[in-house]
Design an enzyme around this catalytic site. Sequence first.
Site, PDB file in Angstrom:
ATOM      1  N   PHE A  60       0.828  -1.195   0.000  1.00 49.80           N
ATOM      2  CA  PHE A  60       0.000   0.000   0.000  1.00 49.80           C
ATOM      3  C   PHE A  60       0.872   1.258   0.000  1.00 49.80           C
ATOM      4  O   PHE A  60       0.633   2.209  -0.747  1.00 49.80           O
ATOM      5  CB  PHE A  60      -0.921   0.015   1.218  1.00 49.80           C
ATOM      6  CG  PHE A  60      -1.488   1.364   1.477  1.00 49.80           C
ATOM      7  CD1 PHE A  60      -2.485   1.901   0.633  1.00 49.80           C
ATOM      8  CD2 PHE A  60      -1.002   2.156   2.509  1.00 49.80           C
ATOM      9  CE1 PHE A  60      -2.965   3.147   0.874  1.00 49.80           C
ATOM     10  CE2 PHE A  60      -1.493   3.421   2.727  1.00 49.80           C
ATOM     11  CZ  PHE A  60      -2.488   3.932   1.919  1.00 49.80           C
ATOM     12  N   GLU A  61       1.885   1.220   0.844  1.00 47.66           N
ATOM     13  CA  GLU A  61       2.786   2.365   0.939  1.00 47.66           C
ATOM     14  C   GLU A  61       3.429   2.651  -0.419  1.00 47.66           C
ATOM     15  O   GLU A  61       3.531   3.786  -0.868  1.00 47.66           O
ATOM     16  CB  GLU A  61       3.883   2.100   1.971  1.00 47.66           C
ATOM     17  CG  GLU A  61       3.394   2.140   3.391  1.00 47.66           C
ATOM     18  CD  GLU A  61       4.401   1.560   4.353  1.00 47.66           C
ATOM     19  OE1 GLU A  61       4.008   1.170   5.441  1.00 47.66           O
ATOM     20  OE2 GLU A  61       5.601   1.529   4.000  1.00 47.66           O
ATOM     21  N   LEU A  62       3.817   1.546  -0.981  1.00 47.38           N
ATOM     22  CA  LEU A  62       4.457   1.683  -2.297  1.00 47.38           C
ATOM     23  C   LEU A  62       3.520   2.342  -3.292  1.00 47.38           C
ATOM     24  O   LEU A  62       3.880   3.300  -3.966  1.00 47.38           O
ATOM     25  CB  LEU A  62       4.883   0.295  -2.789  1.00 47.38           C
ATOM     26  CG  LEU A  62       5.429   0.215  -4.204  1.00 47.38           C
ATOM     27  CD1 LEU A  62       6.725   0.998  -4.323  1.00 47.38           C
ATOM     28  CD2 LEU A  62       5.633  -1.214  -4.622  1.00 47.38           C
TER      29      LEU A  62
END
Length: 535
Positions: free
Chosen positions: A449-451
């Site tokens: 998700f962060e990516l």
Amino acid sequence: MYCEELFLILLVLIVKNKNTSEKCTSLHHINVLEGEPFHLKPCDISPSSHKNEALTIKWSKMNTLHDRIELDTSSSPRITSQGYSLEFWPVQLDDEGTYFSQVGNDEQNWTLTVIKRNEHSCFSGKLVYSRKVESKKLLHIPCEDSYYQKLINSTSLYKNCKKISPLKKNADPGDQGYYSCVLSIHHNGKQYNLTKTFNITIVEGHNNIIPVLLGPKLEHTEVELGKDVELNCSALLNEHDKFYWNIIKNDSLYPNVHEDKNVTTWISDGKLHASKILRIEKVTEKNLNFSYNCAVVNTEATDTKSFILFRKEMADIPGHVFTSGIIVAIFTSVAVVCLVIMCVIYKVDLVLFYRHLVERDETLTDGKIYDAFVSYLKDCHQENGEEHTFAVQTLPRVLEKQFGYKLCIFERDVMPGGAVVDEVHSLIEKSRRLIIVLSKSYMTNESRFELESGLHKALVERKIKIIIIEFMPVSDLTLLPQSLKLLKSYRVLKWKTNESLSYNSRFWKNLLYLMPAKAKPDGGDSETLPVLSVP
Ligand SMILES: *[C@@H]1O[C@H](CO)[C@@H](O)[C@H](O)[C@H]1NC(C)=O
Ligand SMILES: *[C@@H]1O[C@H](CO)[C@@H](O)[C@H](O)[C@H]1NC(C)=O
Ligand SMILES: *[C@@H]1O[C@H](CO)[C@@H](O)[C@H](O)[C@H]1NC(C)=O
Ligand SMILES: *[C@@H]1O[C@H](CO)[C@@H](O)[C@H](O)[C@H]1NC(C)=O
Ligand SMILES: *[C@@H]1O[C@H](CO)[C@@H](O)[C@H](O)[C@H]1NC(C)=O
């Protein structure tokens, strides 16, 4: 052909002196050869007196004693009067003297010189008709005599006293010589020889060409003021054509202009060429835009050519300066190319050095809190241990302790609980860089998700720059989001455990290069810590 015939006729005319009556003797001093038939006949006997049969001719002779004796032509068979002619059959040495004819009131006289026959030659040098015959033109020796024409029995021709057959040919230099024509004449049962000798000289035909000056009719010559210049005029011409520079000799207006006395000649393709030089010493303004003319002239044609001097536009670069200029230019460009190559190779070092030198700091005014948000696999499974250590210990040790950056590491800096998604989102917004520590398991993990969120900001909003650290070699790149592949390759750093330990290693330099420029805090721990904490 027509010309040759005309020439022949002219020759005959000269020999025969035909424009007066063919039988009259117009010359006053006459040479005759001893032993040959000879006659005298007065010219211009008026027709009226001619018609008047009553008018008789009287002949008299003045001997060496200046006594004038009337000739009795009836008493001697050798000297006879025939009509108005006095005939000698033949002439003898003692016939020399001055002869007078008298018809009515008209008196004419002739002085006769009798030349002694040379025993060793068929002719006398004093009795030759000199003729010039052009080479390749028709050579023909006329053997005739209009006065004795009816009495001529036979003719024979001699060249230099050797008998030859009648001649009619094109002249060549070998034909030069004395041609004697002997006319055999019968008179009163006796045979007499009448000799006419021609001194034939073969001359070069004047096959004149039309003279021309070579090259364009107007030639512009570039000159530098103060330098000498030579104008070279060349011509195709005949030997005796006039060829000159049309200048006023010793002109006080142009004292520096001289025509070369020498003419250089050469033969090319069998044709005569010549060249003549005009020298202009230390060219001045006056010599410019002035027409220097050269000419070749003969009786048939004229050709001229002009030379105009004009100032050279640019200052001339001397040869050696030019050469060294080229060498310098080559060296300079090689040096520049080398420099560019060096810059490309050592770009990172140069940028870092520059940042250090000017103490540049990009982080002061953008209102962000963190220099980088570090994204890594958060589950502490066994196989992710190294990655965890790298992200939570090694990265902060180097970037924070050594270089004064402020990192945001979710696990370390954010309290558990709360809305994770919102939290992450706002933290990324507060960071200047997104560092993604990539490994195999990362792809399958929730941290994806962060990516994705970071990528969105980087690629769509262009708000954050991404740095990817390939911690473990990622072989299966198909698992990566498509957008990640669009990242420029220099934004992907490979961690090599063995080589990346020193601060001076490529890995850290490249990382610092991708991080925002930040002034190192003063008086920070000057002591250099090892990259990896010693266990
Ligand atoms: C014959 O002609 C040549 C050339 O013109 C001259 O040199 C020579 O004296 C002449 N000979 C006689 C006998 O006139
Ligand atoms: C020349 O002419 C005469 C008479 O006119 C004659 O008797 C004699 O044979 C001739 N001679 C020659 C060589 O023809
Ligand atoms: C005339 O010339 C011929 C040769 O051409 C010679 O035989 C003859 O004796 C000459 N006659 C006289 C009278 O000189
Ligand atoms: C002048 O030009 C001709 C050919 O056009 C050349 O043969 C000759 O050598 C030149 N003369 C000089 C002095 O340069
Ligand atoms: C003309 O030519 C001669 C011989 O070639 C030479 O000695 C002389 O210097 C030349 N004169 C000029 C003005 O060039």
